[in-house]
Design an enzyme around this catalytic site. Structure first.
Site, PDB file in Angstrom:
ATOM      1  N   GLU A 126       7.501  -5.163   3.410  1.00 20.16           N
ATOM      2  CA  GLU A 126       8.579  -5.831   2.666  1.00 20.16           C
ATOM      3  C   GLU A 126       9.014  -5.014   1.457  1.00 20.16           C
ATOM      4  OE1 GLU A 126       5.520  -6.651   2.985  1.00 20.16           O
ATOM      5  OE2 GLU A 126       4.662  -7.643   1.236  1.00 20.16           O
ATOM      6  N   LYS A 127       8.217  -3.973   1.128  1.00 17.51           N
ATOM      7  CA  LYS A 127       8.602  -3.120  -0.006  1.00 17.51           C
ATOM      8  C   LYS A 127       9.507  -1.968   0.435  1.00 17.51           C
ATOM      9  CE  LYS A 127       4.486  -4.176  -2.652  1.00 17.51           C
ATOM     10  NZ  LYS A 127       3.053  -4.060  -2.388  1.00 17.51           N
ATOM     11  N   SER A 151      -3.820  -1.859   3.721  1.00 12.38           N
ATOM     12  CA  SER A 151      -5.016  -1.818   2.868  1.00 12.38           C
ATOM     13  C   SER A 151      -6.234  -2.403   3.576  1.00 12.38           C
ATOM     14  CB  SER A 151      -4.739  -2.592   1.582  1.00 12.38           C
ATOM     15  OG  SER A 151      -4.487  -3.933   1.907  1.00 12.38           O
ATOM     16  N   THR A 200      -6.954   1.484   7.807  1.00 14.41           N
ATOM     17  CA  THR A 200      -6.974   0.857   6.480  1.00 14.41           C
ATOM     18  C   THR A 200      -7.109   1.879   5.343  1.00 14.41           C
ATOM     19  OG1 THR A 200      -9.305   0.419   6.833  1.00 14.41           O
ATOM     20  CG2 THR A 200      -7.816  -1.333   7.425  1.00 14.41           C
ATOM     21  N   PHE A 217       3.816   0.257   2.910  1.00 19.83           N
ATOM     22  CA  PHE A 217       5.006   0.753   2.217  1.00 19.83           C
ATOM     23  C   PHE A 217       5.053   2.278   2.120  1.00 19.83           C
ATOM     24  CE2 PHE A 217       2.021   0.857  -1.367  1.00 19.83           C
ATOM     25  CZ  PHE A 217       2.379   2.051  -1.977  1.00 19.83           C
ATOM     26  N   CYS A 240      -2.778   7.641   2.381  1.00 24.15           N
ATOM     27  CA  CYS A 240      -4.137   7.314   2.821  1.00 24.15           C
ATOM     28  C   CYS A 240      -4.959   8.587   2.991  1.00 24.15           C
ATOM     29  CB  CYS A 240      -4.105   6.532   4.118  1.00 24.15           C
ATOM     30  SG  CYS A 240      -3.525   7.515   5.479  1.00 24.15           S
ATOM     31  N   GLU A 272     -10.100   2.588  -4.060  1.00 19.33           N
ATOM     32  CA  GLU A 272      -8.869   3.297  -3.701  1.00 19.33           C
ATOM     33  C   GLU A 272      -7.839   2.940  -4.768  1.00 19.33           C
ATOM     34  OE1 GLU A 272      -6.478   1.912  -0.315  1.00 19.33           O
ATOM     35  OE2 GLU A 272      -6.141   4.010   0.208  1.00 19.33           O
ATOM     36  N   LYS A 279       6.983  -5.730  12.105  1.00 17.54           N
ATOM     37  CA  LYS A 279       7.167  -6.263  10.753  1.00 17.54           C
ATOM     38  C   LYS A 279       6.963  -5.120   9.769  1.00 17.54           C
ATOM     39  CE  LYS A 279       4.830  -7.600   7.423  1.00 17.54           C
ATOM     40  NZ  LYS A 279       5.607  -7.130   6.244  1.00 17.54           N
TER      41      LYS A 279
HETATM   42  P1  NAD Z   1      -0.906  -3.809   2.362  1.00 18.62           P
HETATM   43  O1  NAD Z   1      -2.176  -4.063   3.044  1.00 18.62           O
HETATM   44  O2  NAD Z   1      -0.616  -4.498   1.086  1.00 18.62           O
HETATM   45  O3  NAD Z   1       0.314  -4.189   3.343  1.00 18.62           O
HETATM   46  C1  NAD Z   1       0.335  -3.759   4.681  1.00 18.62           C
HETATM   47  C2  NAD Z   1       1.057  -4.804   5.514  1.00 18.62           C
HETATM   48  O4  NAD Z   1       0.314  -6.021   5.465  1.00 18.62           O
HETATM   49  C3  NAD Z   1       2.453  -5.112   4.977  1.00 18.62           C
HETATM   50  O5  NAD Z   1       3.350  -5.186   6.065  1.00 18.62           O
HETATM   51  C4  NAD Z   1       2.290  -6.448   4.268  1.00 18.62           C
HETATM   52  O6  NAD Z   1       3.422  -7.266   4.367  1.00 18.62           O
HETATM   53  C5  NAD Z   1       1.126  -7.092   5.003  1.00 18.62           C
HETATM   54  N1  NAD Z   1       0.342  -7.950   4.113  1.00 18.62           N
HETATM   55  C6  NAD Z   1       0.056  -7.702   2.790  1.00 18.62           C
HETATM   56  N2  NAD Z   1      -0.703  -8.707   2.286  1.00 18.62           N
HETATM   57  C7  NAD Z   1      -0.898  -9.593   3.282  1.00 18.62           C
HETATM   58  C8  NAD Z   1      -1.595 -10.831   3.386  1.00 18.62           C
HETATM   59  N3  NAD Z   1      -2.230 -11.349   2.354  1.00 18.62           N
HETATM   60  N4  NAD Z   1      -1.601 -11.470   4.580  1.00 18.62           N
HETATM   61  C9  NAD Z   1      -0.959 -10.939   5.644  1.00 18.62           C
HETATM   62  N5  NAD Z   1      -0.260  -9.784   5.592  1.00 18.62           N
HETATM   63  C10 NAD Z   1      -0.233  -9.113   4.446  1.00 18.62           C
HETATM   64  O7  NAD Z   1      -0.774  -2.219   2.205  1.00 18.62           O
HETATM   65  P2  NAD Z   1       0.328  -1.407   1.406  1.00 18.62           P
HETATM   66  O8  NAD Z   1       0.078  -1.573  -0.050  1.00 18.62           O
HETATM   67  O9  NAD Z   1       1.676  -1.664   1.957  1.00 18.62           O
HETATM   68  O10 NAD Z   1      -0.073   0.085   1.861  1.00 18.62           O
HETATM   69  C11 NAD Z   1      -1.048   0.848   1.219  1.00 18.62           C
HETATM   70  C12 NAD Z   1      -2.365   0.804   1.956  1.00 18.62           C
HETATM   71  O11 NAD Z   1      -2.198   1.270   3.285  1.00 18.62           O
HETATM   72  C13 NAD Z   1      -3.417   1.725   1.333  1.00 18.62           C
HETATM   73  O12 NAD Z   1      -4.632   1.051   1.304  1.00 18.62           O
HETATM   74  C14 NAD Z   1      -3.476   2.901   2.291  1.00 18.62           C
HETATM   75  O13 NAD Z   1      -4.688   3.603   2.311  1.00 18.62           O
HETATM   76  C15 NAD Z   1      -3.218   2.208   3.590  1.00 18.62           C
HETATM   77  N6  NAD Z   1      -2.766   3.153   4.607  1.00 18.62           N
HETATM   78  C16 NAD Z   1      -3.683   3.529   5.536  1.00 18.62           C
HETATM   79  C17 NAD Z   1      -3.336   4.459   6.495  1.00 18.62           C
HETATM   80  C18 NAD Z   1      -4.336   4.916   7.512  1.00 18.62           C
HETATM   81  O14 NAD Z   1      -3.963   5.595   8.442  1.00 18.62           O
HETATM   82  N7  NAD Z   1      -5.602   4.573   7.371  1.00 18.62           N
HETATM   83  C19 NAD Z   1      -2.032   4.983   6.518  1.00 18.62           C
HETATM   84  C20 NAD Z   1      -1.121   4.553   5.555  1.00 18.62           C
HETATM   85  C21 NAD Z   1      -1.512   3.631   4.593  1.00 18.62           C
END
Ligand code: NAD
Length: 489
Positions: free
Chosen positions: A181-182, A231, A253, A154, A286, A384, A178
């Site tokens: 969703e937020k 994440s 991540t 998001f 991140c 985090e 995909k």
């Molecule tokens: P998230 O992991 O909750 O969601 C990421 C994606 O995974 C979304 O599209 C979501 O729909 C999907 N998802 C969530 N839960 C799921 C599940 N149980 N099963 C399958 N798919 C699922 O992450 P977020 O809260 O949207 O974003 C924040 C995170 O992203 C932070 O941890 C941040 O550090 C990380 N991030 C990392 C980088 C990087 O380059 N390392 C860059 C941006 C964000």
């Protein structure tokens, strides 16, 4: 008063916006106002399969389209994005909450990825050696790999999708995205400009939803590679399941980024950059600064200035003038942040600035929070938090700062503020981090370099962007050919 009807977002498959068959939806909420902007369908695995089939069918024509012709579409796309920066940034601010300035910066970073991908004709060139043995030469050629699945978080609704699909399609792949969703509205807008730039139907598809769509991407036989950003727990799941299904997977991540400030640093500069890095985008980056280790000689001055600057931060709706700190993304993120502040106090850290005092209910706002006397044994240090919460630790020297940072399970970014070249070199050689900043707060590399997290901040071998991106979205053919001398008789 009549209630405003909220529309349902559609899926974009084969150049058409299609209503999802799913009746389950998720609300997209403006985190600064709590207004429901749109409903996202929880699309099903079979809808994902349909999109993947369409992308698979489009692959032959698209991969056979001359590389310069593909690049020209990206040039046109870049132009359209440049002309519409403000509109794109406003969408980001509304769905994500970050300030308009930050959103404009994000749009710019996204555009830079399109610019890099538009160099496809040079990026895709192979290698050759005219003489590897008598009369034998070797040549390598790059080819796309097929359908790519993209799963995004998001916090960067434009930049992170742009890490993926521009390069993937420039290389000749087709794509199923995909979005989070937020924050799915920015990708919807990106589609308008892709169409206007002349991208053929079926090359780029969007399926909205949550875990069912993710599982669909990880299981679909046509999807050959998966780019994930999100994440750590979800990234681990995606990496394990995707590779188990014999797909290429890159999973970028979570993070807990450390910054070291030495006695010889320019203090005003360091404080200003750290304020931006810790509290900009509400700490939902991140690459956010999460832990600052400060050398004892300047510690007291640093803390005094940091607190004063943090107290001055203007909080509010990111669309309003001068606002620096917007809300966190959802009510549960706000509650989680407040819990970390409570727990931090119980763990024995000293609360210097309490963001709970500025928390308000108009949106999901939490004020900038600063803890001192934090130790690596505390959850406050380990997890985090992804919110405007900063931990500060006093250290005797650079070595101690590095030792503390290297205890983290994450290793995304790390920064050093100093005037000493030898400290810079020592830091670079000894810190565990894939992206290093010297005298700056957010060392996010430009599109031409890989976004190269280490340890639990990344799973895979090829990162997003840079030459890694080209490599990830292509495969090679190496031709070894014998040519005997022509017959001149
Ligand atoms: P998230 O992991 O909750 O969601 C990421 C994606 O995974 C979304 O599209 C979501 O729909 C999907 N998802 C969530 N839960 C799921 C599940 N149980 N099963 C399958 N798919 C699922 O992450 P977020 O809260 O949207 O974003 C924040 C995170 O992203 C932070 O941890 C941040 O550090 C990380 N991030 C990392 C980088 C990087 O380059 N390392 C860059 C941006 C964000």
């Amino acid at each position: 008063m009549t209630e405003k009807k909220v529309r349902n977002l559609k899926n974009y498959i084969n150049g058409e916006w299609i209503e999802s068959k799913s009746t389950e939806t998720i609300e997209v909420i403006n985190p600064a106002t709590k207004e429901i902007m749109v409903n996202v369908p929880q699309s099903t695995q079979s809808e994902l399969d349909h999109a993947a089939q369409v992308a698979h069918d489009a692959f032959t024509d698209w991969s056979n389209t001359a590389v310069p012709k593909r690049a020209r579409i990206l040039f046109k796309y870049q132009q359209l994005l440049m002309e519409n920066k403000q509109e794109l940034a406003e969408i980001i601010t509304k769905e994500n909450g970050k300030s308009l300035n930050e959103a404009l910066g994000e749009v710019q970073r996204g555009i830079e990825n399109v610019e890099f991908a538009a160099g496809a004709p040079s990026l895709m060139m192979g290698d050759s050696l005219s003489s590897i043995a008598t009369d034998i030469e070797g040549t390598s050629y790059r080819y796309p790999i097929g359908v790519i699945g993209g799963i995004t978080p998001f916090n960067f609704p434009m930049m992170v999708p742009c890490w993926m699909f521009p390069m993937a399609i420039a290389m000749g792949n087709t794509f199923v995205m995909k979005p989070s969703e937020k924050t799915p509205l920015l990708v919807e807008k990106l589609v308008d400009y892709l169409e206007a730039a002349g991208l053929p139907k079926g090359v780029f598809n969007v399926v909205n939803g949550a875990h069912d769509v993710v599982n669909g991407i990880l299981e679909n036989e046509h999807i050959k590679a998966v780019s994930f950003v999100g994440s750590k727990p979800v990234g681990e799941y995606v990496y394990r399941k995707g590779t188990n299904n014999l797909k290429r997977v890159q999973a970028l991540t979570g993070a807990k980024n450390h910054t070291v400030v030495l006695n010889d640093a320019n203090l005003d500069h360091a404080v200003k950059d750290i304020i931006g890095a810790a509290f900009g985008s509400a700490g939902e980056r991140c690459m956010a600064a999460a832990v600052i280790t400060v050398q004892d000689g300047i510690y007291d001055d640093f803390i005094r200035k940091l607190k004063a600057e943090a107290e001055d931060i203007k909080m509010g709706n990111g669309l309003d003038d001068g606002v620096f700190l917007g809300p966190v993304i959802r009510e549960e993120n706000k509650a989680r942040t407040i819990k970390y502040i409570e727990e931090g106090e119980k763990e024995g850290a000293k609360l210097l600035l309490d963001g709970r005092e500025r928390a308000c209910d108009e949106g999901y706002f939490v004020g900038p929070t600063i803890f001192e006397e934090v130790t690596p044994e505390m959850k406050l240090w380990q997890d985090e938090i992804f919110a405007p919460v900063l931990s500060v630790i006093k250290v005797k020297d650079l070595k101690e700062g590095i030792q503390i940072a290297n205890k983290s399970e994450f290793a995304n970014g790390a920064c050093l503020f100093t005037d000493s070249a030898s400290s810079v070199r020592y830091f670079r050689e000894h810190i565990d981090a894939g992206m290093i900043g010297i005298n700056l707060g957010v060392p996010a590399p430009m599109a031409i370099f890989p976004f190269s997290g280490w340890k639990s901040s990344f799973y895979g071998s090829l990162h997003a962007n840079g030459k890694d991106g080209v490599e990830f979205y292509t495969r090679r053919k190496v031709v070894t050919a014998r040519y005997s001398e022509p017959d001149f008789s």
